[in-house]
Design an enzyme around this catalytic site. Structure first.
Site, PDB file in Angstrom:
ATOM      1  N   ARG A 186       0.852  -1.187   0.000  1.00  0.00           N
ATOM      2  CA  ARG A 186       0.000   0.000   0.000  1.00  0.00           C
ATOM      3  C   ARG A 186       0.887   1.235   0.000  1.00  0.00           C
ATOM      4  NH1 ARG A 186      -5.431  -0.336   1.847  1.00  0.00           N
ATOM      5  NH2 ARG A 186      -5.284   1.920   1.953  1.00  0.00           N
ATOM      6  N   HIS A 235      -0.518  -0.733  -9.984  1.00  0.00           N
ATOM      7  CA  HIS A 235      -1.243  -1.416  -8.911  1.00  0.00           C
ATOM      8  C   HIS A 235      -1.759  -2.772  -9.395  1.00  0.00           C
ATOM      9  CE1 HIS A 235      -3.422  -0.505  -4.911  1.00  0.00           C
ATOM     10  NE2 HIS A 235      -3.254  -1.813  -5.057  1.00  0.00           N
ATOM     11  N   GLU A 284      -3.031   7.537  -7.780  1.00  0.00           N
ATOM     12  CA  GLU A 284      -3.173   6.542  -8.848  1.00  0.00           C
ATOM     13  C   GLU A 284      -4.344   6.945  -9.734  1.00  0.00           C
ATOM     14  OE1 GLU A 284      -3.570   2.710  -7.045  1.00  0.00           O
ATOM     15  OE2 GLU A 284      -1.519   2.722  -6.267  1.00  0.00           O
TER      16      GLU A 284
END
Ligand SMILES: Cc1ncc(C[n+]2csc(CCOP(=O)(O)OP(=O)(O)O)c2C)c(N)n1
Lengths: 530, 321
Positions: free
Chosen positions: B236, B283, B264
């Protein structure tokens, strides 16, 4: 008092409670009317008997007495006596001899033994009369302890043991001296930018681990184990410990060259094997060498030698060098590395895994007797040696020493457990000692690292003559049934060929009150040692 | 019963819809790709199959009068307002960590790609530069290196098992150490966080995120790291102080592989994009085709359990049966 009685009194006077031997007709006078207070430990072959006494003497730090059978017994014992000599192990060796009244006709067992024994003994003597026997034993006792220490032989013609004794023990000898020149040495070490220590067998023999650790911490410098050292004198998990030097001169020089002052303490400087071409010259490094063995010093590669007790020398150095606070890391990365490597090799029963697992199973104060040959470097690295008297191996590479020495060491150190780790090849030079272990209920854990042959010799062949191994005979040892062999001498034994059994059987072995042998089928891959 | 299934943007709608119709024959199924589509469908839905691409807010939950069950098809349920679900009495379930192996493989791929200057060389070559000397001066083996795993949950364990054969020394840190038996089998040594950062050549982070772990890796940790070491974050973004990471990348690290970013997608000015020694992925460390299939399977199984009145698995909110 006759000589037979006087010998027993003499033994008791020196608190010698164990005598090792293998008898023949010429030893009957020595054995008859044996007192209960002294144990006679029977070994089934003379090489074993001597190695037992060797281990016992080393583990006790006192001379041990071993009784051999005239010319045939001495013949068998010669190899083991050579090893004891190289181990600096103090042994009083009594050797039976035919009745002096018919030496002139050279009877069956007669031999001119004293000159023969002298080739491996520090002193060797055939008394001239019965009155001369106990004084000869007394002298042998001190000769055996005389630095560097080794066998001292007394030949005992049968008839002398029936004669009158002259028995008058007299003296104590302290051979420990403080080496000269320690003051200057301490100055050099203090001024040194990059010092290093090399620690050897004498540190362990003089019970000087504490001094060695304090000295290393005071100087705050890297510490190496002497190459192929017969004993270990420094905790191998200590953050300053760098591992053992390889017994190759060019490698030793390469590793020690970055240091300006190197101090070798209580080891040969340096024991090497095998020959590898290269210079034996030091560039800038100054090597100092402290030893109580004048022979070590005479052939040393150091530029300055200091003769005397390593313990006293280190004490004197410590008085001159103020200790620094050591910086202890939380874990040594080395341990983590071993753990990962062991896990990686588990399925294949790789050496790293097997030795790591042995290490995990053993009590912290266990004594390790090492005749594991091609596994020895790994064993010294992986097992945790943290106190005096934890590691023993033969100093001259002789096989057939380990099992017997383990028995002798266990007899001397009843309160600690003994682990003997041997190659399958090595174990077969001295298997009879299992019988002695069983008779005396010695709870020794015996691990045979079985790769079905002489792997170290295969490794050497491969590196010296690449591609020629297949056509080199004599290096494989197949078809030996170790468990039956052990069980035939009353020793419980199991064959172990998978990790699960290894982990379980090690527990069983350590719980045993008798000797317990594990025939461990280790990955037979030929190691690259050179 | 009415279903709403939120699909990832990449889905081949026809195929998925056909499959779902077949599985849930006799039920009505709405497909949604956006929040608006989801909101509309929620007005009359009983079961929501949710993915992280579309949040499920308090308002969504309270407006969905018939909603009884939210099955998340993905790892992590951060996008669902669990508190609201609890208040409303809606069950929320997830799937087991079926992406652990994908993440582990991703970390290993990134490690090798950084140890050999893979990406740079590839681009050099495409631009006509044959830079073998450059490669020779940089390419490294993994064997012999010390690999530190920060966080020893399912992903950390999958990673450790896969790394061991490569000849590495494995260190880890976690709040809860493994059992000695597990450590021994997998060759793992537990160390303090401090030692982990000091001793590792490569560090990979596998912590779950909780607020107290915000920026748990910051200037101090990067300071402790070895020169020439590698940092990998597939967990994370909030765990790592990105500014500190950037300055470490500029001064001491060999490189970093970052799968999770502060924003993101990142803006065009994001300084991470400018650094030559960072390997970036969107991701996606856990999102391989195989992992997505496993997740879909798990989610479907759970929905079928719900329909059958059997206990559902991986429940976050509500009773499992
Ligand atoms: C008394 C004696 N004879 C022969 C040798 C020569 N030698 C050295 S190592 C070795 C082989 C040892 O084999 P093993 O104990 O099985 O150990 P491995 O090398 O397989 O680990 C031999 C025969 C010796 N050292 N001592």
């Amino acid at each position: 008092m006759n000589v037979r009685e006087a010998i027993k009194e003499w033994l008791q006077y020196h608190h010698i409670s164990v005598v090792f031997g293998n008898p023949g007709s010429t030893e009957i006078p020595f054995l008859v009317d044996w007192p209960e207070s002294i144990s006679y430990v029977l070994g089934l072959q003379e090489s074993q008997v001597v190695a037992m006494a060797d281990g016992y003497a080393q583990a006790l730090g006192q001379p041990a007495v071993v009784n051999l059978h005239s010319q045939p017994g001495l013949g068998h014992a010669m190899g083991a006596l050579m090893t004891a000599r190289r181990n600096r192990s103090p042994l009083v060796v009594t050797i039976g001899q035919e009745d002096s009244r018919h030496h002139i006709v050279e009877p069956l067992l007669y031999g001119n033994l004293a000159p023969w024994a002298s080739s491996i003994a520090q002193w060797s003597y055939q008394p001239t009369s019965s009155e001369d026997v106990v004084p000869a034993l007394e002298r042998a006792y001190h000769e055996a302890r005389r630095p560097p220490g080794g066998p001292a032989a007394v030949i005992l013609p049968m008839d002398y043991l029936n004669g009158k004794a002259n028995w008058n023990p007299r003296r104590e000898v302290d051979y420990h001296t403080v080496p000269q020149g320690i003051n200057e040495l301490s100055q050099l070490l203090k001024a040194s930018k990059f010092p290093a220590l090399v620690i050897g067998d004498e540190v362990d023999k003089e019970d000087a681990w504490g001094e060695a650790v304090s000295l290393a911490e005071a100087i705050d410098c890297p510490v190496y184990g002497a190459p192929l050292s017969m004993r270990t004198g420094f905790p191998n998990r200590h953050p300053l410990f760098q591992g053992h030097l390889n017994p190759v001169m060019s490698t030793i020089i390469q590793i020690l060259s970055p240091y300006d002052q190197v101090l070798v303490i209580g080891a040969p400087a340096f024991l090497t094997y095998p020959y590898v071409p290269g210079s034996r010259e030091w560039a800038k490094t100054i090597v100092h060498h402290i030893s109580s063995d004048p022979e070590y010093l005479a052939r040393s590669m150091a530029s300055k030698g200091y003769y005397g007790s390593v313990r006293l020398a280190m004490k004197a150095l410590l008085a001159k060098i103020a200790p620094k606070e050591p910086e202890l890391s939380e874990i040594t990365l080395q341990e983590a590395e071993q753990k990962s490597t062991a896990a990686r090799e588990r399925a294949a029963m790789g050496s790293d895994y097997v030795i790591y697992t042995i290490g995990q199973s053993m009590p912290a104060d266990a004594i390790v007797v090492d005749e594991s040959v091609s596994h020895s470097l790994l064993l010294r690295k992986i097992l945790n040696f943290s106190r005096q008297g934890s590691y023993y191996t033969a100093s001259n590479g002789a096989l057939g020493w380990g099992l017997a020495a383990a028995a002798g060491i266990q007899l001397a150190q009843r309160q600690r457990r003994v682990l003997a780790v041997l190659g399958d090849g090595a174990s077969l030079y001295g298997m009879q000692s299992l019988w002695t272990m069983r008779e005396w209920h010695l709870p020794i854990v015996i691990v045979i690292l079985n790769n079905h042959g002489y792997n170290i010799l295969k490794s050497l062949t491969q590196s010296l003559y690449p591609g020629h191994l297949a056509k080199t005979p004599g290096l494989s040892v197949e078809h030996v049934d170790f468990t039956h062999l052990a069980e035939s001498m009353g020793v419980k034994a199991v064959k172990v060929d998978n990790p699960f059994d290894l982990e379980m059987e090690l527990h069983t072995a350590w719980a045993s009150k008798d000797p317990y042998l594990l025939d461990v089928q280790v990955d037979p891959e030929i190691p690259r040692l050179l | 019963m009415n279903f709403t299934v939120v699909l990832p943007p990449s889905s081949r709608v026809g195929e998925q819809a056909g499959l779902l119709q077949q599985l849930f024959a006799g039920h009505h199924i709405d497909l949604a790709f956006t929040h608006a589509e989801q909101a509309k469908a929620l007005e009359s839905t009983d079961v929501l199959v949710s993915t992280a691409f579309v949040p499920v807010t308090r308002e969504d939950i309270f407006c969905a009068s018939r909603l009884r069950f939210i099955q998340v098809a993905g790892v992590g349920v951060d996008h669902v307002d669990l508190e609201a679900a609890r208040e409303k009495g809606v069950i929320v379930a997830g799937v087991a960590g079926s992406n652990a192996q994908s993440v582990a493989e991703h970390v290993i791929m990134s490690t090798f790609a950084l140890l050999r200057p893979l990406i740079l060389s590839h681009h050099d070559l495409k631009e006509g530069k044959w830079n073998l000397p450059g490669w020779m001066g940089q390419a490294q083996e993994l064997a012999g290196k010390t690999f530190g795993i920060y966080g020893m949950g399912r992903i950390g364990q999958e990673l450790a098992k896969r790394l061991l054969p490569f000849g590495v020394t494995l260190l880890y840190h976690d709040l809860r150490p493994l059992s000695p038996e597990e450590e021994r089998l997998w060759g793992l040594s537990f160390v303090s966080k401090d030692v982990l950062f000091k001793a590792s050549d490569i560090i990979s982070v596998h912590l779950p995120f909780t607020p107290d772990l915000y920026h748990v890796i910051g200037p101090q940790e990067f300071l402790a790291m070895k020169d020439g070491s590698i940092f990998i974050n597939t967990a994370r973004a909030e765990l790592v102080d990105e500014d500190a990471l950037i300055s470490a990348l500029q001064t001491k690290l060999l490189g970093a592989a970052i799968d999770v970013l502060n924003s993101e997608p990142p803006s065009a000015e994001d300084p991470l994009l400018k650094l030559p020694n960072v390997l970036l992925t969107p991701h996606g460390a856990g999102v391989t085709i195989q992992a997505q299939n496993r997740i879909a399977q798990d989610a479907i199984q759970n929905v079928l359990r719900f329909l059958d009145n059997r206990p559902v698995d991986n429940v976050y909110v509500g009773e499992s049966s």
